[in-house]
Design an enzyme around this catalytic site. Structure first.
Site, mmCIF file in Angstrom:
data_model
loop_
_atom_site.group_PDB
_atom_site.id
_atom_site.type_symbol
_atom_site.label_atom_id
_atom_site.label_comp_id
_atom_site.label_asym_id
_atom_site.label_seq_id
_atom_site.Cartn_x
_atom_site.Cartn_y
_atom_site.Cartn_z
ATOM 1 N N GLY A 1 0.833 -1.207 0.000
ATOM 2 C CA GLY A 1 0.000 0.000 0.000
ATOM 3 C C GLY A 1 0.864 1.253 0.000
ATOM 4 N N ASP A 2 0.181 2.400 -0.090
ATOM 5 C CA ASP A 2 0.871 3.697 -0.061
ATOM 6 C C ASP A 2 1.870 3.866 -1.202
ATOM 7 O OD1 ASP A 2 -0.498 4.230 2.332
ATOM 8 O OD2 ASP A 2 1.046 3.205 3.482
ATOM 9 N N LYS B 1 -0.822 5.403 -5.475
ATOM 10 C CA LYS B 1 -1.782 4.979 -6.512
ATOM 11 C C LYS B 1 -2.730 6.114 -6.885
ATOM 12 C CE LYS B 1 -3.242 1.536 -4.033
ATOM 13 N NZ LYS B 1 -2.234 1.505 -2.971
ATOM 14 N N ASN C 1 -10.049 2.848 5.056
ATOM 15 C CA ASN C 1 -8.659 2.606 5.472
ATOM 16 C C ASN C 1 -7.683 3.099 4.408
ATOM 17 O OD1 ASN C 1 -9.591 0.601 3.720
ATOM 18 N ND2 ASN C 1 -8.498 -1.084 4.694
ATOM 19 N N ALA C 2 -8.145 3.228 3.178
ATOM 20 C CA ALA C 2 -7.286 3.710 2.085
ATOM 21 C C ALA C 2 -7.056 5.211 2.239
ATOM 22 C CB ALA C 2 -7.946 3.424 0.745
ATOM 23 N N GLY C 3 -5.923 5.671 1.753
ATOM 24 C CA GLY C 3 -5.663 7.106 1.755
ATOM 25 C C GLY C 3 -4.981 7.456 0.445
ATOM 26 N N HIS C 4 -5.765 7.870 -0.531
ATOM 27 C CA HIS C 4 -5.213 8.163 -1.853
ATOM 28 C C HIS C 4 -5.100 9.680 -2.018
ATOM 29 C CE1 HIS C 4 -6.562 3.973 -3.469
ATOM 30 N NE2 HIS C 4 -5.721 3.919 -2.488
ATOM 31 N N ARG D 1 -22.579 -13.307 7.415
ATOM 32 C CA ARG D 1 -23.953 -13.060 6.954
ATOM 33 C C ARG D 1 -24.810 -12.364 8.001
ATOM 34 N NH1 ARG D 1 -23.970 -19.128 5.669
ATOM 35 N NH2 ARG D 1 -22.618 -18.857 7.446
ATOM 36 N N GLN E 1 -5.017 -0.346 -0.977
ATOM 37 C CA GLN E 1 -3.938 -1.117 -0.328
ATOM 38 C C GLN E 1 -3.041 -1.722 -1.422
ATOM 39 O OE1 GLN E 1 -7.423 -1.945 0.995
ATOM 40 N NE2 GLN E 1 -7.044 -0.036 2.061
ATOM 41 N N THR F 1 -4.050 8.246 6.145
ATOM 42 C CA THR F 1 -5.276 7.978 6.896
ATOM 43 C C THR F 1 -5.062 8.147 8.390
ATOM 44 O OG1 THR F 1 -6.034 6.465 5.192
ATOM 45 C CG2 THR F 1 -7.033 6.190 7.358
ATOM 46 N N THR F 2 -3.907 7.707 8.884
ATOM 47 C CA THR F 2 -3.719 7.682 10.337
ATOM 48 C C THR F 2 -2.602 8.611 10.814
ATOM 49 O OG1 THR F 2 -2.159 5.867 10.120
ATOM 50 C CG2 THR F 2 -4.457 5.264 10.463
ATOM 51 N N LYS G 1 7.751 8.176 -6.853
ATOM 52 C CA LYS G 1 8.638 8.805 -5.861
ATOM 53 C C LYS G 1 10.127 8.569 -6.158
ATOM 54 C CE LYS G 1 6.671 9.633 -1.793
ATOM 55 N NZ LYS G 1 5.935 9.570 -0.513
ATOM 56 N N ASP H 1 12.084 10.723 -7.232
ATOM 57 C CA ASP H 1 12.789 11.930 -6.782
ATOM 58 C C ASP H 1 13.298 11.803 -5.349
ATOM 59 O OD1 ASP H 1 9.859 11.945 -6.477
ATOM 60 O OD2 ASP H 1 10.219 13.751 -5.277
HETATM 61 P P1 IMP Z 1 -6.936 -2.552 8.208
HETATM 62 O O1 IMP Z 1 -7.082 -2.530 6.730
HETATM 63 O O2 IMP Z 1 -7.292 -1.236 8.864
HETATM 64 O O3 IMP Z 1 -7.628 -3.702 8.853
HETATM 65 O O4 IMP Z 1 -5.379 -2.750 8.547
HETATM 66 C C1 IMP Z 1 -4.687 -3.958 8.239
HETATM 67 C C2 IMP Z 1 -3.273 -3.672 7.765
HETATM 68 O O5 IMP Z 1 -3.335 -3.052 6.491
HETATM 69 C C3 IMP Z 1 -2.490 -2.712 8.656
HETATM 70 O O6 IMP Z 1 -1.117 -3.082 8.625
HETATM 71 C C4 IMP Z 1 -2.669 -1.373 7.978
HETATM 72 O O7 IMP Z 1 -1.635 -0.475 8.287
HETATM 73 C C5 IMP Z 1 -2.656 -1.801 6.522
HETATM 74 N N1 IMP Z 1 -3.383 -0.880 5.639
HETATM 75 C C6 IMP Z 1 -4.715 -0.763 5.489
HETATM 76 N N2 IMP Z 1 -5.005 0.162 4.567
HETATM 77 C C7 IMP Z 1 -3.836 0.623 4.116
HETATM 78 C C8 IMP Z 1 -3.491 1.566 3.107
HETATM 79 O O8 IMP Z 1 -4.329 2.150 2.427
HETATM 80 N N3 IMP Z 1 -2.164 1.776 2.920
HETATM 81 C C9 IMP Z 1 -1.223 1.102 3.618
HETATM 82 N N4 IMP Z 1 -1.494 0.214 4.559
HETATM 83 C C10 IMP Z 1 -2.797 -0.037 4.800
#
Ligand code: IMP
Length: 404
Positions: A12-13, A16, A38-41, A137, A204, A279-280, A310, A312
């Site tokens: 991830g990261d 994208k 959970n994604a951070g685009h 379910r 991810q 995201t965090t 990246k 650069d």
């Molecule tokens: P969850 O998706 O919040 O359950 O996290 C499970 C694992 O996936 C953890 O190690 C997170 O840091 C990682 N993770 C979830 N979403 C991302 C993302 O968008 N980028 C990078 N790591 C992610």
């Protein structure tokens, strides 16, 4: 070019968001098929910096519909907040279609995440528990919002608190989005049948895939190209499958990471690359590019090309290292193991390539890159057996070398 996928080739990261935004220019549709907030685009364009968690990155282009397939778990509060932030930047409202079959992330999912959050280092967005309820379910889907009694029963059964407030929020959300909740599968199929360009935006990365990643240090969805059928219900013939990899590697959360640099080098990469979670806000673990992992991601996804982002960040180094094999229990291997414990015991073998001193931020021209940077990219192309068609040279949308 009707159907293309953008898939994370690492943990991830991989930037994208920027790649999707670039390839979705002129597309009719951009589809998220997995994951949730959970994604951070990140997309940096003329409106400013957009941190997208649920809105597909391509949908920031006027005329490109953003679709959330049923493989996405949708946190309605997160979506409303995200849209409010986009509005505050003066952007036109993205055109959205939300699958009626998508499951909702509700407050009790975040509460139930506690133990796993610590053990796995999750994003605490309720993702694992929401997918668990779906598989058991006992989830609530967007389609259910039409029936307030069903919602009330569900919240009571799951012990959601404060139930009345949550029910009221969901009713408000439903009233606002009712025209945009529908048959995402049919809409995607019809766009493809009409020859529209459709971009599938993975969230991810391959190594975080529930089954193919470093289990149990993974997310709870299908993050690879195979997630497209899983998360949309459409059998898509893809013309391009773009694997996105940083020129180095990062990982957030727990789990094995063979080429991690824990000392000064890791700190240098983190600071130069701004490697803090979108995201965090968590600092990301940083290390060298891992070819064993990248080749594995290629095997899994059948990439047609790579986007190397990246580049650069690596300017200023005497040498750039790349992991080319592992030593596990004294034996050399270039296979990516199934067990996290085994990967955790892997000692990487490296090759060192000549670095370059010149800053290359914002370059758009392949020939303007220092020879060593071009040699680095070409070496990766040879080692993975794929062309690198896009190179990221900075955060801005225009900081791209397009070699197609
Ligand atoms: P969850 O998706 O919040 O359950 O996290 C499970 C694992 O996936 C953890 O190690 C997170 O840091 C990682 N993770 C979830 N979403 C991302 C993302 O968008 N980028 C990078 N790591 C992610």
């Amino acid at each position: 070019m009707p159907a293309l996928a953008v898939i994370g080739a690492q943990w991830g990261d991989e930037a994208k968001g920027k790649v999707v935004h670039a390839v979705a220019r002129g597309a009719g549709m951009c589809v998220r098929f997995n994951g949730g907030a959970n994604a951070g685009h990140t997309v940096v364009d003329r409106w400013g910096t957009a941190q997208l968690h649920l809105v597909p990155s391509g949908a920031l282009h006027p005329g490109c519909r953003g679709v959330l397939g049923h493989g996405v778990v949708l946190d309605p509060w997160a979506l409303e907040e995200e849209l409010a932030l986009l509005r505050a930047q003066g952007r036109p409202e993205p055109e959205l279609l939300l699958s009626a079959r998508a499951h909702l992330v509700l407050p009790h999912h975040r509460l139930r995440e506690g133990e796993a959050a610590g053990r796995l280092g999750t994003t605490r967005r309720g993702i694992g528990p929401a997918y668990a309820d779906r598989a058991a379910r006992q989830g609530l889907r967007l389609a259910d919002l039409v029936d307030p009694a069903c919602v009330r029963d569900h919240l009571a059964r799951m012990g959601t608190e404060p139930a009345a407030e949550v029910a009221a929020d969901l009713a408000r959300f439903h009233a606002r989005f009712v025209d945009r909740i529908g048959d995402a599968r049919a809409a995607i199929a019809s766009a493809l049948a009409q020859g529209e360009t459709v971009v599938f935006e993975g969230a991810q990365g391959t190594l975080l895939d529930l089954d193919l990643g470093t289990y149990p240090y993974v997310t709870s969805s299908s993050t690879t190209v195979h997630g497209i059928g899983w998360g949309t219900g459409v059998r898509v013939k893809l013309d391009r499958v773009i694997g996105v990899a940083k020129a180095y590697t990062t990982r957030v959360g727990e789990g094995p990471f063979p080429t991690e640099e824990k000392g000064e080098m890791g700190t240098w990469l983190r600071e130069r690359g701004g490697e803090y979670g979108a995201t965090t806000g968590r600092p990301r673990r940083c290390g060298w590019l891992d070819l064993v992992a990248l080749r594995y991601a290629h095997e899994v996804n059948g990439f047609t090309e790579l986007a190397l982002t990246k580049l650069d960040v690596l300017s200023g180094l005497d040498e750039v290292k790349v992991g080319v094999g592992y030593r596990i229990g004294g034996r050399r291997t270039d296979r990516f193991p199934a067990r996290a414990e085994e990967l955790g015991a892997a000692e990487p073998e490296y090759v060192a390539l000549p670095g370059w001193r010149e800053e290359i931020g914002g370059l758009q021209d392949w020939d303007a890159l220092p020879g060593e940077a071009r040699a680095f990219v070409q070496w990766i192309e040879g080692a993975v057996g794929l062309p690198v068609t896009l190179i990221g040279t900075g955060p801005g949308a225009e900081a791209v070398i397009d070699r197609r």
